[in-house]
Design a protein around this motif. Sequence first.
Motif, PDB file in Angstrom:
ATOM      1  N   CYS A 130       0.833  -1.213   0.000  1.00 50.56           N
ATOM      2  CA  CYS A 130       0.000   0.000   0.000  1.00 50.56           C
ATOM      3  C   CYS A 130       0.864   1.257   0.000  1.00 50.56           C
ATOM      4  O   CYS A 130       0.617   2.202  -0.756  1.00 50.56           O
ATOM      5  N   GLY A 131       1.863   1.258   0.874  1.00 50.19           N
ATOM      6  CA  GLY A 131       2.739   2.425   0.967  1.00 50.19           C
ATOM      7  C   GLY A 131       3.491   2.688  -0.324  1.00 50.19           C
ATOM      8  O   GLY A 131       3.600   3.838  -0.774  1.00 50.19           O
ATOM      9  N   VAL A 147      -7.007   0.098  -2.119  1.00 55.01           N
ATOM     10  CA  VAL A 147      -5.844   1.001  -2.086  1.00 55.01           C
ATOM     11  C   VAL A 147      -5.120   0.991  -3.428  1.00 55.01           C
ATOM     12  O   VAL A 147      -4.722   2.044  -3.946  1.00 55.01           O
ATOM     13  N   LEU A 148      -4.951  -0.190  -4.002  1.00 57.18           N
ATOM     14  CA  LEU A 148      -4.271  -0.284  -5.299  1.00 57.18           C
ATOM     15  C   LEU A 148      -5.090   0.388  -6.399  1.00 57.18           C
ATOM     16  O   LEU A 148      -4.532   1.049  -7.287  1.00 57.18           O
ATOM     17  N   ALA A 149      -6.411   0.234  -6.330  1.00 57.07           N
ATOM     18  CA  ALA A 149      -7.280   0.897  -7.314  1.00 57.07           C
ATOM     19  C   ALA A 149      -7.188   2.412  -7.162  1.00 57.07           C
ATOM     20  O   ALA A 149      -7.142   3.156  -8.154  1.00 57.07           O
ATOM     21  N   SER A 150      -7.141   2.866  -5.918  1.00 60.13           N
ATOM     22  CA  SER A 150      -7.004   4.296  -5.648  1.00 60.13           C
ATOM     23  C   SER A 150      -5.685   4.832  -6.204  1.00 60.13           C
ATOM     24  O   SER A 150      -5.640   5.904  -6.829  1.00 60.13           O
ATOM     25  N   ALA A 190       2.663   1.709  -3.416  1.00 60.94           N
ATOM     26  CA  ALA A 190       1.735   2.127  -4.476  1.00 60.94           C
ATOM     27  C   ALA A 190       1.279   3.571  -4.265  1.00 60.94           C
ATOM     28  O   ALA A 190       1.245   4.373  -5.214  1.00 60.94           O
ATOM     29  N   THR A 191       0.949   3.907  -3.026  1.00 62.11           N
ATOM     30  CA  THR A 191       0.482   5.270  -2.729  1.00 62.11           C
ATOM     31  C   THR A 191       1.585   6.293  -2.963  1.00 62.11           C
ATOM     32  O   THR A 191       1.348   7.368  -3.521  1.00 62.11           O
ATOM     33  N   PHE A 192       2.800   5.948  -2.541  1.00 53.93           N
ATOM     34  CA  PHE A 192       3.933   6.865  -2.724  1.00 53.93           C
ATOM     35  C   PHE A 192       4.219   7.095  -4.207  1.00 53.93           C
ATOM     36  O   PHE A 192       4.365   8.239  -4.653  1.00 53.93           O
ATOM     37  N   SER A 193       4.285   6.016  -4.969  1.00 55.31           N
ATOM     38  CA  SER A 193       4.600   6.137  -6.399  1.00 55.31           C
ATOM     39  C   SER A 193       3.545   6.963  -7.132  1.00 55.31           C
ATOM     40  O   SER A 193       3.870   7.882  -7.900  1.00 55.31           O
ATOM     41  N   ALA A 194       2.278   6.633  -6.881  1.00 56.08           N
ATOM     42  CA  ALA A 194       1.190   7.336  -7.566  1.00 56.08           C
ATOM     43  C   ALA A 194       1.125   8.801  -7.144  1.00 56.08           C
ATOM     44  O   ALA A 194       0.935   9.698  -7.980  1.00 56.08           O
ATOM     45  N   THR A 209      -0.862   5.365   4.623  1.00 54.11           N
ATOM     46  CA  THR A 209      -0.630   3.942   4.902  1.00 54.11           C
ATOM     47  C   THR A 209      -0.970   3.616   6.345  1.00 54.11           C
ATOM     48  O   THR A 209      -1.575   2.579   6.649  1.00 54.11           O
ATOM     49  N   PHE A 210      -0.591   4.512   7.245  1.00 52.26           N
ATOM     50  CA  PHE A 210      -0.942   4.328   8.659  1.00 52.26           C
ATOM     51  C   PHE A 210      -2.462   4.312   8.825  1.00 52.26           C
ATOM     52  O   PHE A 210      -3.018   3.479   9.553  1.00 52.26           O
ATOM     53  N   ALA A 211      -3.134   5.228   8.125  1.00 55.74           N
ATOM     54  CA  ALA A 211      -4.599   5.296   8.209  1.00 55.74           C
ATOM     55  C   ALA A 211      -5.241   4.041   7.618  1.00 55.74           C
ATOM     56  O   ALA A 211      -6.174   3.474   8.200  1.00 55.74           O
ATOM     57  N   TYR A 212      -4.734   3.602   6.465  1.00 54.10           N
ATOM     58  CA  TYR A 212      -5.282   2.396   5.830  1.00 54.10           C
ATOM     59  C   TYR A 212      -5.136   1.180   6.743  1.00 54.10           C
ATOM     60  O   TYR A 212      -6.046   0.365   6.869  1.00 54.10           O
TER      61      TYR A 212
END
Length: 252
Positions: free
Chosen positions: A9-10, A63-66, A12-16, A50-53
């Motif tokens: 999650c972290g 998360v990945l879709a987001s 993917a979120t960071f990259s996006a 990521t902490f929240a997720y």
Amino acid sequence: MEKGQAIACGTATFSASCWALFCMLVNVMEPDAAVLASFLLGLCLSAFMTFAYRSVRSSLKAVLASSGAIALLGTSFFWIDLPCIVGLALMGVALIAPLLVREKKPSYEKLVRLADLWTNYGGIMTMSFASERLRVSVEEAEELLRWYCKQGLAFRLVRDHTTIYFMPSAIREMPRLEALVLEAFLEKPTGLTAYELSSLTGLRIEVLKPVLEGLVRRGLLAKHSDEYRLVVVSGLPEQRRRKRRRERRRRS
């Protein structure tokens, strides 16, 4: 959400986020500054989200879709002239959305049935056997088994190219010699001879044989030639399978 899922999650979120922020900021500042700003903002944002997720047990798929939506949003800035504030607002919505999609909790009834099954088979279980006996998919069986692992009640072990799940509390409820024999199978769950079991347990053959015969009678072990195998790994012997089929037909 497990540690591995949180890392995914972290990442993917960071990259996006970095990509989307760069695409937005490059239009309003110098490229070098946009790279630095997007990196720092993306790092802080991904750590917080990521902490929240993980706290609310968000679904990994959500998360990945987001993250995919955020990356597409950033890419769209090359073709669509949107104000930066609009892009940030849309990005915020995409980041918040996974907080509303929680991981599915396993069925309480199935968890109880699995615990009973685990106890009946000496504290050792496999995905395929749990799937067959609980009449659920292998994926659902794995989810149920992992739930116990997450709670610290069971452990996933890979031995001799075989994945087994071990519940210490279940094996402790068994007679001492039977527990000793079953624990030996944790080293080689695919099968052991009486002499190998004697070596692993420290029991003499004449002491070991009645214990093995008792475990075979109770359906925890199956004897194949000179080797004893865990039923949860090798499956029920054909004779016992036929008996179960007849019992099911009578019930129906």
